[in-house]
Scaffold this motif. Structure first.
Motif, PDB file in Angstrom:
ATOM      1  N   VAL A 127      25.245  46.934  73.378  1.00  0.00           N
ATOM      2  CA  VAL A 127      26.285  47.183  72.378  1.00  0.00           C
ATOM      3  C   VAL A 127      26.079  46.168  71.258  1.00  0.00           C
ATOM      4  O   VAL A 127      26.070  44.949  71.516  1.00  0.00           O
ATOM      5  CB  VAL A 127      27.701  47.040  72.970  1.00  0.00           C
ATOM      6  CG1 VAL A 127      28.729  47.532  71.961  1.00  0.00           C
ATOM      7  CG2 VAL A 127      27.837  47.796  74.285  1.00  0.00           C
ATOM      8  N   ILE A 128      25.878  46.659  70.035  1.00  0.00           N
ATOM      9  CA  ILE A 128      25.560  45.754  68.918  1.00  0.00           C
ATOM     10  C   ILE A 128      26.490  46.021  67.732  1.00  0.00           C
ATOM     11  O   ILE A 128      26.969  47.145  67.545  1.00  0.00           O
ATOM     12  CB  ILE A 128      24.081  45.902  68.469  1.00  0.00           C
ATOM     13  CG1 ILE A 128      23.832  47.233  67.743  1.00  0.00           C
ATOM     14  CG2 ILE A 128      23.124  45.764  69.648  1.00  0.00           C
ATOM     15  CD1 ILE A 128      22.475  47.321  67.045  1.00  0.00           C
ATOM     16  N   ALA A 166      22.380  35.617  66.171  1.00  0.00           N
ATOM     17  CA  ALA A 166      22.652  35.118  67.528  1.00  0.00           C
ATOM     18  C   ALA A 166      24.103  34.695  67.624  1.00  0.00           C
ATOM     19  O   ALA A 166      24.770  34.459  66.608  1.00  0.00           O
ATOM     20  CB  ALA A 166      21.741  33.927  67.848  1.00  0.00           C
ATOM     21  N   ILE A 167      24.588  34.568  68.845  1.00  0.00           N
ATOM     22  CA  ILE A 167      25.955  34.086  69.065  1.00  0.00           C
ATOM     23  C   ILE A 167      26.155  32.735  68.383  1.00  0.00           C
ATOM     24  O   ILE A 167      27.221  32.462  67.818  1.00  0.00           O
ATOM     25  CB  ILE A 167      26.236  33.992  70.582  1.00  0.00           C
ATOM     26  CG1 ILE A 167      26.310  35.398  71.208  1.00  0.00           C
ATOM     27  CG2 ILE A 167      27.500  33.193  70.865  1.00  0.00           C
ATOM     28  CD1 ILE A 167      27.501  36.234  70.798  1.00  0.00           C
ATOM     29  N   ALA A 168      25.120  31.907  68.395  1.00  0.00           N
ATOM     30  CA  ALA A 168      25.224  30.574  67.791  1.00  0.00           C
ATOM     31  C   ALA A 168      25.500  30.645  66.290  1.00  0.00           C
ATOM     32  O   ALA A 168      25.927  29.652  65.693  1.00  0.00           O
ATOM     33  CB  ALA A 168      23.942  29.792  68.052  1.00  0.00           C
ATOM     34  N   GLN A 206      16.743  35.103  74.978  1.00  0.00           N
ATOM     35  CA  GLN A 206      17.013  36.051  73.886  1.00  0.00           C
ATOM     36  C   GLN A 206      15.689  36.427  73.215  1.00  0.00           C
ATOM     37  O   GLN A 206      14.942  35.557  72.762  1.00  0.00           O
ATOM     38  CB  GLN A 206      17.964  35.450  72.843  1.00  0.00           C
ATOM     39  CG  GLN A 206      18.326  36.463  71.758  1.00  0.00           C
ATOM     40  CD  GLN A 206      19.341  35.950  70.743  1.00  0.00           C
ATOM     41  OE1 GLN A 206      19.802  34.814  70.813  1.00  0.00           O
ATOM     42  NE2 GLN A 206      19.681  36.807  69.800  1.00  0.00           N
ATOM     43  N   ASP A 207      15.410  37.712  73.180  1.00  0.00           N
ATOM     44  CA  ASP A 207      14.171  38.216  72.572  1.00  0.00           C
ATOM     45  C   ASP A 207      14.419  38.845  71.211  1.00  0.00           C
ATOM     46  O   ASP A 207      13.556  38.792  70.338  1.00  0.00           O
ATOM     47  CB  ASP A 207      13.517  39.268  73.477  1.00  0.00           C
ATOM     48  CG  ASP A 207      12.861  38.652  74.693  1.00  0.00           C
ATOM     49  OD1 ASP A 207      12.392  37.501  74.589  1.00  0.00           O
ATOM     50  OD2 ASP A 207      12.835  39.314  75.747  1.00  0.00           O
ATOM     51  N   VAL A 208      15.550  39.490  71.060  1.00  0.00           N
ATOM     52  CA  VAL A 208      15.848  40.201  69.808  1.00  0.00           C
ATOM     53  C   VAL A 208      16.973  39.442  69.104  1.00  0.00           C
ATOM     54  O   VAL A 208      18.072  39.302  69.657  1.00  0.00           O
ATOM     55  CB  VAL A 208      16.262  41.661  70.071  1.00  0.00           C
ATOM     56  CG1 VAL A 208      16.613  42.353  68.753  1.00  0.00           C
ATOM     57  CG2 VAL A 208      15.145  42.418  70.792  1.00  0.00           C
ATOM     58  N   TYR A 209      16.666  38.969  67.887  1.00  0.00           N
ATOM     59  CA  TYR A 209      17.625  38.127  67.172  1.00  0.00           C
ATOM     60  C   TYR A 209      18.545  38.942  66.267  1.00  0.00           C
ATOM     61  O   TYR A 209      18.549  38.806  65.051  1.00  0.00           O
ATOM     62  CB  TYR A 209      16.889  36.969  66.469  1.00  0.00           C
ATOM     63  CG  TYR A 209      16.634  35.867  67.485  1.00  0.00           C
ATOM     64  CD1 TYR A 209      17.484  34.784  67.594  1.00  0.00           C
ATOM     65  CD2 TYR A 209      15.585  35.993  68.411  1.00  0.00           C
ATOM     66  CE1 TYR A 209      17.295  33.808  68.573  1.00  0.00           C
ATOM     67  CE2 TYR A 209      15.387  35.032  69.395  1.00  0.00           C
ATOM     68  CZ  TYR A 209      16.251  33.941  69.467  1.00  0.00           C
ATOM     69  OH  TYR A 209      16.070  32.995  70.446  1.00  0.00           O
ATOM     70  N   HIS A 210      19.303  39.808  66.933  1.00  0.00           N
ATOM     71  CA  HIS A 210      20.438  40.548  66.367  1.00  0.00           C
ATOM     72  C   HIS A 210      21.413  40.631  67.543  1.00  0.00           C
ATOM     73  O   HIS A 210      21.042  41.177  68.599  1.00  0.00           O
ATOM     74  CB  HIS A 210      19.987  41.930  65.881  1.00  0.00           C
ATOM     75  CG  HIS A 210      21.075  42.803  65.318  1.00  0.00           C
ATOM     76  ND1 HIS A 210      20.963  43.431  64.088  1.00  0.00           N
ATOM     77  CD2 HIS A 210      22.271  43.172  65.820  1.00  0.00           C
ATOM     78  CE1 HIS A 210      22.073  44.145  63.856  1.00  0.00           C
ATOM     79  NE2 HIS A 210      22.875  44.007  64.909  1.00  0.00           N
ATOM     80  N   VAL A 211      22.598  40.059  67.366  1.00  0.00           N
ATOM     81  CA  VAL A 211      23.546  39.940  68.479  1.00  0.00           C
ATOM     82  C   VAL A 211      23.687  41.256  69.242  1.00  0.00           C
ATOM     83  O   VAL A 211      23.824  42.331  68.634  1.00  0.00           O
ATOM     84  CB  VAL A 211      24.932  39.486  67.959  1.00  0.00           C
ATOM     85  CG1 VAL A 211      26.033  39.773  68.969  1.00  0.00           C
ATOM     86  CG2 VAL A 211      24.912  37.993  67.622  1.00  0.00           C
ATOM     87  N   HIS A 212      23.611  41.169  70.559  1.00  0.00           N
ATOM     88  CA  HIS A 212      23.778  42.360  71.400  1.00  0.00           C
ATOM     89  C   HIS A 212      24.416  41.951  72.720  1.00  0.00           C
ATOM     90  O   HIS A 212      24.104  40.911  73.291  1.00  0.00           O
ATOM     91  CB  HIS A 212      22.442  43.072  71.642  1.00  0.00           C
ATOM     92  CG  HIS A 212      21.343  42.169  72.111  1.00  0.00           C
ATOM     93  ND1 HIS A 212      20.606  41.383  71.252  1.00  0.00           N
ATOM     94  CD2 HIS A 212      20.852  41.921  73.350  1.00  0.00           C
ATOM     95  CE1 HIS A 212      19.719  40.695  71.946  1.00  0.00           C
ATOM     96  NE2 HIS A 212      19.847  40.994  73.226  1.00  0.00           N
ATOM     97  N   LEU A 213      25.293  42.811  73.181  1.00  0.00           N
ATOM     98  CA  LEU A 213      25.965  42.616  74.464  1.00  0.00           C
ATOM     99  C   LEU A 213      25.329  43.557  75.475  1.00  0.00           C
ATOM    100  O   LEU A 213      25.301  44.776  75.262  1.00  0.00           O
ATOM    101  CB  LEU A 213      27.451  42.932  74.312  1.00  0.00           C
ATOM    102  CG  LEU A 213      28.316  42.892  75.579  1.00  0.00           C
ATOM    103  CD1 LEU A 213      28.270  41.527  76.250  1.00  0.00           C
ATOM    104  CD2 LEU A 213      29.760  43.277  75.244  1.00  0.00           C
ATOM    105  N   HIS A 214      24.791  42.978  76.554  1.00  0.00           N
ATOM    106  CA  HIS A 214      24.242  43.811  77.638  1.00  0.00           C
ATOM    107  C   HIS A 214      25.394  44.258  78.538  1.00  0.00           C
ATOM    108  O   HIS A 214      26.167  43.423  79.030  1.00  0.00           O
ATOM    109  CB  HIS A 214      23.274  43.003  78.513  1.00  0.00           C
ATOM    110  CG  HIS A 214      22.019  42.560  77.851  1.00  0.00           C
ATOM    111  ND1 HIS A 214      20.814  43.210  78.012  1.00  0.00           N
ATOM    112  CD2 HIS A 214      21.755  41.512  77.026  1.00  0.00           C
ATOM    113  CE1 HIS A 214      19.869  42.574  77.334  1.00  0.00           C
ATOM    114  NE2 HIS A 214      20.405  41.544  76.726  1.00  0.00           N
TER     115      HIS A 214
END
Ligand code: AMP
Ligand code: ZN
Length: 115
Positions: A42-43, A50-52, A95-103
């Motif tokens: 979910v993005i 990133a969350i940071a 983290q591999d993909v630097y666009h925030v995503h919720l697994h």
């Protein structure tokens, strides 16, 4: 939209994915390498690396990610057994993909602590 970002391209419909849910703010799609019988990402449509790097004003957007995951989990019948929600943030967390995503992971049992 970041032109080199994989998940911005997915959000823009430029890369085919199995979309599970979408609205003006968020999009959810099946992970290409599922780690569980249900594995959905979910993005936000907004590019946040990133969350940071979240801003205070992103709080409601991140809340939408979680609420969307809760609805998808319920629709897939995961509520009773439970499911796992994960944000990997930074290299140490994988983290591999630097666009925030919720697994959203479900459909099997998970162990704790995570690997
Ligand atoms: P993370 O390690 O938290 O950055 O997770 C990135 C996730 O994106 C991994 O679970 C990948 O399997 C998934 N992924 C990478 N490329 C795609 C894609 N084209 N479509 C769907 N999921 C993808
Ligand atoms: Zn992006």
């Amino acid at each position: 939209m970041e032109s080199e970002c994989l998940f911005c391209k997915i959000a823009a419909g430029q890369i085919p994915t199995e979309v599970v849910y979408e609205d003006d703010d968020v999009i959810a799609f099946k992970d290409i390498r599922p780690q569980a019988p249900v594995h959905v990402l979910v993005i936000p449509r907004k590019h946040i690396p990133a969350i940071a790097e979240l801003a205070d004003e992103d709080a409601s957007l991140v809340g939408e990610l979680v609420v969307t995951a809760r609805k998808i989990a319920a629709a897939k019948g995961l509520t009773a057994d439970g499911y796992r929600l994960v944000f990997n943030n930074g290299p140490g967390a994988g983290q591999d993909v630097y666009h925030v995503h919720l697994h959203l992971l479900g459909g099997r049992r998970f162990t704790w602590p995570p690997g």
